[in-house]
Design a protein around this motif. Structure first.
Motif, PDB file in Angstrom:
ATOM      1  N   ALA A 142     -13.385 -20.827  -2.046  1.00  0.00           N
ATOM      2  CA  ALA A 142     -12.345 -19.859  -2.407  1.00  0.00           C
ATOM      3  C   ALA A 142     -10.971 -20.534  -2.445  1.00  0.00           C
ATOM      4  CB  ALA A 142     -12.335 -18.696  -1.419  1.00  0.00           C
ATOM      5  N   THR A 143     -10.708 -21.416  -1.488  1.00  0.00           N
ATOM      6  CA  THR A 143      -9.427 -22.126  -1.445  1.00  0.00           C
ATOM      7  C   THR A 143      -9.281 -23.067  -2.635  1.00  0.00           C
ATOM      8  OG1 THR A 143      -9.464 -22.051   0.981  1.00  0.00           O
ATOM      9  CG2 THR A 143      -7.973 -23.637  -0.051  1.00  0.00           C
ATOM     10  N   ARG A 144     -10.309 -23.854  -2.896  1.00  0.00           N
ATOM     11  CA  ARG A 144     -10.243 -24.857  -3.954  1.00  0.00           C
ATOM     12  C   ARG A 144     -10.083 -24.217  -5.336  1.00  0.00           C
ATOM     13  NH1 ARG A 144     -14.380 -26.272  -6.791  1.00  0.00           N
ATOM     14  NH2 ARG A 144     -15.821 -25.517  -5.186  1.00  0.00           N
ATOM     15  N   ILE A 145     -10.892 -23.219  -5.641  1.00  0.00           N
ATOM     16  CA  ILE A 145     -10.853 -22.622  -6.982  1.00  0.00           C
ATOM     17  C   ILE A 145      -9.571 -21.817  -7.180  1.00  0.00           C
ATOM     18  CG2 ILE A 145     -12.043 -21.099  -8.607  1.00  0.00           C
ATOM     19  CD1 ILE A 145     -14.667 -21.804  -7.122  1.00  0.00           C
ATOM     20  N   SER A 146      -9.116 -21.132  -6.136  1.00  0.00           N
ATOM     21  CA  SER A 146      -7.854 -20.388  -6.243  1.00  0.00           C
ATOM     22  C   SER A 146      -6.693 -21.337  -6.529  1.00  0.00           C
ATOM     23  CB  SER A 146      -7.574 -19.615  -4.947  1.00  0.00           C
ATOM     24  OG  SER A 146      -8.520 -18.590  -4.747  1.00  0.00           O
ATOM     25  N   SER A 147      -6.691 -22.500  -5.864  1.00  0.00           N
ATOM     26  CA  SER A 147      -5.604 -23.454  -6.069  1.00  0.00           C
ATOM     27  C   SER A 147      -5.649 -24.068  -7.458  1.00  0.00           C
ATOM     28  CB  SER A 147      -5.654 -24.556  -5.007  1.00  0.00           C
ATOM     29  OG  SER A 147      -6.754 -25.422  -5.210  1.00  0.00           O
ATOM     30  N   GLN A 148      -6.838 -24.223  -8.025  1.00  0.00           N
ATOM     31  CA  GLN A 148      -6.968 -24.794  -9.361  1.00  0.00           C
ATOM     32  C   GLN A 148      -6.336 -23.910 -10.425  1.00  0.00           C
ATOM     33  OE1 GLN A 148     -11.208 -25.428  -9.587  1.00  0.00           O
ATOM     34  NE2 GLN A 148     -11.094 -27.454  -8.623  1.00  0.00           N
ATOM     35  N   ARG A 149      -6.227 -22.628 -10.157  1.00  0.00           N
ATOM     36  CA  ARG A 149      -5.576 -21.731 -11.112  1.00  0.00           C
ATOM     37  C   ARG A 149      -4.131 -22.155 -11.375  1.00  0.00           C
ATOM     38  NH1 ARG A 149      -7.176 -15.637  -8.974  1.00  0.00           N
ATOM     39  NH2 ARG A 149      -9.289 -15.508  -9.885  1.00  0.00           N
ATOM     40  N   PRO A 195       1.191 -32.086   5.148  1.00  0.00           N
ATOM     41  CA  PRO A 195      -0.007 -31.271   4.883  1.00  0.00           C
ATOM     42  C   PRO A 195       0.148 -30.365   3.663  1.00  0.00           C
ATOM     43  CG  PRO A 195       0.493 -31.272   7.220  1.00  0.00           C
ATOM     44  CD  PRO A 195       1.654 -31.930   6.540  1.00  0.00           C
ATOM     45  N   VAL A 196       1.363 -29.846   3.434  1.00  0.00           N
ATOM     46  CA  VAL A 196       1.646 -29.061   2.223  1.00  0.00           C
ATOM     47  C   VAL A 196       2.707 -29.841   1.447  1.00  0.00           C
ATOM     48  CG1 VAL A 196       2.399 -26.848   1.287  1.00  0.00           C
ATOM     49  CG2 VAL A 196       1.131 -26.916   3.456  1.00  0.00           C
ATOM     50  N   PRO A 197       2.293 -30.643   0.447  1.00  0.00           N
ATOM     51  CA  PRO A 197       3.228 -31.567  -0.198  1.00  0.00           C
ATOM     52  C   PRO A 197       4.252 -30.917  -1.122  1.00  0.00           C
ATOM     53  CG  PRO A 197       1.065 -31.722  -1.213  1.00  0.00           C
ATOM     54  CD  PRO A 197       0.915 -30.832  -0.020  1.00  0.00           C
ATOM     55  N   THR A 198       3.937 -29.741  -1.655  1.00  0.00           N
ATOM     56  CA  THR A 198       4.896 -28.987  -2.467  1.00  0.00           C
ATOM     57  C   THR A 198       4.732 -27.500  -2.182  1.00  0.00           C
ATOM     58  OG1 THR A 198       3.400 -28.718  -4.376  1.00  0.00           O
ATOM     59  CG2 THR A 198       4.822 -30.672  -4.358  1.00  0.00           C
ATOM     60  N   ASP A 199       5.805 -26.750  -2.371  1.00  0.00           N
ATOM     61  CA  ASP A 199       5.738 -25.293  -2.208  1.00  0.00           C
ATOM     62  C   ASP A 199       6.652 -24.651  -3.249  1.00  0.00           C
ATOM     63  OD1 ASP A 199       4.956 -22.859  -1.179  1.00  0.00           O
ATOM     64  OD2 ASP A 199       6.545 -22.820   0.332  1.00  0.00           O
ATOM     65  N   THR A 200       6.185 -23.587  -3.846  1.00  0.00           N
ATOM     66  CA  THR A 200       6.882 -23.008  -4.995  1.00  0.00           C
ATOM     67  C   THR A 200       7.333 -21.581  -4.741  1.00  0.00           C
ATOM     68  OG1 THR A 200       5.604 -24.386  -6.519  1.00  0.00           O
ATOM     69  CG2 THR A 200       6.650 -22.435  -7.446  1.00  0.00           C
ATOM     70  N   LYS A 201       8.537 -21.272  -5.186  1.00  0.00           N
ATOM     71  CA  LYS A 201       9.070 -19.911  -5.180  1.00  0.00           C
ATOM     72  C   LYS A 201       9.379 -19.509  -6.630  1.00  0.00           C
ATOM     73  CE  LYS A 201       9.105 -20.378  -0.706  1.00  0.00           C
ATOM     74  NZ  LYS A 201       7.973 -19.856   0.084  1.00  0.00           N
ATOM     75  N   GLU A 202       9.581 -18.232  -6.836  1.00  0.00           N
ATOM     76  CA  GLU A 202       9.911 -17.733  -8.175  1.00  0.00           C
ATOM     77  C   GLU A 202      11.218 -16.952  -8.119  1.00  0.00           C
ATOM     78  OE1 GLU A 202       8.046 -14.396 -11.110  1.00  0.00           O
ATOM     79  OE2 GLU A 202       6.665 -16.006 -10.510  1.00  0.00           O
ATOM     80  N   PRO A 216      -6.404 -45.302   0.934  1.00  0.00           N
ATOM     81  CA  PRO A 216      -6.892 -43.978   0.530  1.00  0.00           C
ATOM     82  C   PRO A 216      -5.925 -43.308  -0.438  1.00  0.00           C
ATOM     83  CG  PRO A 216      -6.047 -43.912   2.768  1.00  0.00           C
ATOM     84  CD  PRO A 216      -6.066 -45.351   2.360  1.00  0.00           C
ATOM     85  N   VAL A 217      -6.460 -42.413  -1.239  1.00  0.00           N
ATOM     86  CA  VAL A 217      -5.665 -41.711  -2.250  1.00  0.00           C
ATOM     87  C   VAL A 217      -5.265 -40.343  -1.728  1.00  0.00           C
ATOM     88  CG1 VAL A 217      -5.658 -40.746  -4.589  1.00  0.00           C
ATOM     89  CG2 VAL A 217      -6.808 -42.932  -4.128  1.00  0.00           C
ATOM     90  N   PHE A 218      -3.960 -40.051  -1.783  1.00  0.00           N
ATOM     91  CA  PHE A 218      -3.424 -38.761  -1.359  1.00  0.00           C
ATOM     92  C   PHE A 218      -3.586 -37.765  -2.507  1.00  0.00           C
ATOM     93  CE2 PHE A 218      -0.042 -35.625  -0.939  1.00  0.00           C
ATOM     94  CZ  PHE A 218       0.001 -35.356   0.412  1.00  0.00           C
ATOM     95  N   THR A 219      -4.259 -36.661  -2.235  1.00  0.00           N
ATOM     96  CA  THR A 219      -4.426 -35.622  -3.237  1.00  0.00           C
ATOM     97  C   THR A 219      -4.185 -34.271  -2.574  1.00  0.00           C
ATOM     98  OG1 THR A 219      -5.921 -34.779  -4.969  1.00  0.00           O
ATOM     99  CG2 THR A 219      -6.916 -35.346  -2.850  1.00  0.00           C
ATOM    100  N   ALA A 220      -4.151 -33.199  -3.363  1.00  0.00           N
ATOM    101  CA  ALA A 220      -3.827 -31.900  -2.770  1.00  0.00           C
ATOM    102  C   ALA A 220      -4.427 -30.757  -3.568  1.00  0.00           C
ATOM    103  CB  ALA A 220      -2.318 -31.715  -2.679  1.00  0.00           C
ATOM    104  N   TYR A 221      -4.921 -29.755  -2.846  1.00  0.00           N
ATOM    105  CA  TYR A 221      -5.196 -28.431  -3.399  1.00  0.00           C
ATOM    106  C   TYR A 221      -4.037 -27.576  -2.895  1.00  0.00           C
ATOM    107  CZ  TYR A 221      -9.855 -30.250  -4.464  1.00  0.00           C
ATOM    108  OH  TYR A 221     -10.896 -31.002  -4.938  1.00  0.00           O
ATOM    109  N   LEU A 222      -4.322 -26.597  -2.058  1.00  0.00           N
ATOM    110  CA  LEU A 222      -3.225 -25.891  -1.397  1.00  0.00           C
ATOM    111  C   LEU A 222      -2.669 -26.747  -0.269  1.00  0.00           C
ATOM    112  CD1 LEU A 222      -4.597 -22.230  -1.285  1.00  0.00           C
ATOM    113  CD2 LEU A 222      -2.952 -23.210  -2.887  1.00  0.00           C
TER     114      LEU A 222
END
Length: 505
Positions: free
Chosen positions: A219-226, A368-375, A483-489
């Motif tokens: 649920a976390t991975r697919i939601s973040s892919q959106r 742990p959270v490399p970016t965060d977005t507001k609108e 190691p490669v740094f990657t991110a979902y949420l």
């Protein structure tokens, strides 16, 4: 079904691109041949910088970090198909969006839409009065001594009864284990016990595929892919047709929410039958304080599991990687651990100043959270003069902020816990010197600053003390391979973190 999914995705992605290429073929060809000489991606009508975004999709965090750090005032506007996104690593701008103009910069419709299937109206997906109410309720529960004591007991039990035995077995058998997976299982058990009073027993010697944990990960991975979809219409069509990844998401979310509601029912019954219960988990606290609406409690508890599930494990994964590569730092941490306690269970870790600084330094480089977005909910102008139109997404970039030379110095790439410390002129002891939360927004800042910050440090320092006192954690990678740094949420080490565990003599 697979053919239909692929055809739909290809159709909606390619048609606009083909139209544009036929009209502008010569210009695009010329620009593509010369674009690599510039620092910033070229932007075209209709598709914006889609070609550059596509080219860098596997290193999105690093690429956008480079863009922001190379930009005047550490702020860059990235043009995506149909929308623009402002990226910033400027502390003044971060303070602007997270504090002084907090009322303008909200989660927004895009964030809520992408995560609503999973998080519902939970605190991490809420704005306005709904968010204020949940924040007030949650803040009260987090600021209790009994919860802190409960968290300490949960963490100590998980370390002594599960984590240490697994590491001891790996050391004795000289086996390579995925330490990232181990730490994720550890964190998942902890947060489920703290949030639900439920033990998923995910960190067992057999490393089981616990149904709830797997569904939560999906649920976390697919939601973040959106969020990374260049054309959101594609995933929305897939959801409407119930095909592909959206079908898997619906099934995963269904399992998570059904499981959560079942636990809530059991907890309600437990509270009815007993005048008082021993457990002081968050669910019991919410129900005991009169919040009995199942959807409300489900949403808020799932949000807390999401927040606590991978953040601490991500921080610890990169911490152990960095410590191995810096033996002098490991030596000082060990000295501090032995000075504070010789027992395997640590009753108090608040005075582990050097360890605390090491964790902060690790999260500076690998948040742990490399970016965060507001609108933006209305038109605005950022402190550096950047014009923000209503509906624009504004992203602050902790990963980039930890790499700004003007803030951290020429040695920003070095792992140096001492940059967080100063010595007392009288006692000669180290004192921790925190950065303001707008320069170091690893735990967010302003009204939405992380409620579980102290809980996270408590857990991480207990793990560090428990593990390093007994073991060396040695990466089992080819020499020279990083190691490669990657991110979902949240961030991850791509492909896991293979290590050998060596018992200290």
């Amino acid at each position: 079904m697979l053919t239909l999914e692929l055809s739909t995705s290809i159709l909606f992605c390619i048609i606009p691109l083909l139209c544009f290429f036929f009209v502008n073929f010569k210009t695009i060809l010329t620009n593509l041949l010369t674009s690599k000489s510039g620092k910033f991606p070229r932007s075209y009508p209709l598709i914006g910088s889609y070609l550059s975004i596509l080219e860098n999709k596997e290193r999105r965090i690093q690429w956008t970090s480079d863009l922001v750090r190379s930009s005047p005032n550490l702020t860059f506007t990235l043009h995506r198909p149909g929308q623009s996104m402002v990226l910033t690593a400027n502390p003044s701008t971060v303070q602007h969006i997270l504090k002084s103009h907090f009322h303008i910069y909200q989660k927004g419709d895009l964030f809520r839409t992408n995560l609503s299937d999973f998080l519902g109206q939970g605190i991490f997906n809420a704005d306005g009065n709904n968010w204020k109410f949940q924040r007030q309720v949650s803040s009260h529960e987090f600021n209790t001594r009994s919860l802190r004591k409960f968290v300490e007991n949960v963490v100590d039990t998980e370390i002594s009864e599960r984590l240490i035995p697994i590491l001891s077995s790996a050391a004795a058998n000289q086996t390579v284990i995925d330490f990232q997976d181990i730490l994720q299982r550890f964190s998942f058990d902890n947060i489920c016990k703290i949030a639900f009073g439920y033990d998923p027993a995910y960190l067992l010697p057999s490393l089981p595929e616990a149904k709830f944990a797997v569904a939560f990960e999906d649920a976390t991975r697919i939601s973040s892919q959106r969020f990374n979809s260049p054309l959101p219409l594609v995933w929305k069509i897939k959801r409407a047709l119930n095909i592909g990844s959206e079908r898997k998401l619906r099934e995963a979310v269904g399992e998570v929410r059904e499981f959560a509601k079942e636990i809530i029912k059991e907890k309600k019954q437990e509270l009815k039958e007993k005048s008082s219960i021993d457990s002081v988990d968050l669910l019991s606290r919410f129900l005991s304080s009169g919040h009995s609406d199942e959807d409300f409690v489900t949403d808020i508890v799932i949000s807390f599991i999401l927040a606590g599930r991978d953040t601490t494990s991500a921080a610890l994964t990169w911490f152990f990687w960095l410590v191995f590569g810096n033996p002098e730092v490991e030596k000082k941490i060990l000295e501090e651990i032995k000075e504070k306690s010789e027992s395997p269970v640590y009753d108090e870790v608040k005075d582990m100043i050097y360890t605390h600084a090491s964790l902060c330094e690790s999260m500076r480089l690998y948040p742990p959270v490399p970016t965060d977005t507001k609108e933006a909910t209305e038109d605005d102008v950022l402190p550096d003069g950047t014009v923000v139109r209503k509906g624009t997404r504004v992203t602050y970039h902790p990963y980039a902020m930890g790499r700004v030379e003007e803030v951290w110095g020429l040695d920003w790439a070095d792992f140096q816990p001492e940059r967080w410390l100063e010595k007392d002129g009288v006692s000669g002891k180290w004192n921790f010197v925190a950065k303001d939360s707008y320069t170091y927004p690893v735990f967010q800042a302003g009204p939405r600053i992380c409620l579980g910050k102290e809980m996270a440090f408590l857990q991480m320092k207990r793990v560090v003390a428990g593990v390093l006192r007994r073991f060396r954690v040695v990466p089992a990678m080819e020499e020279g391979v990083e190691p490669v740094f990657t991110a979902y949420l949240t961030s991850k080490m791509k492909g896991g973190f293979p290590v050998r565990i060596i018992e200290r003599i």
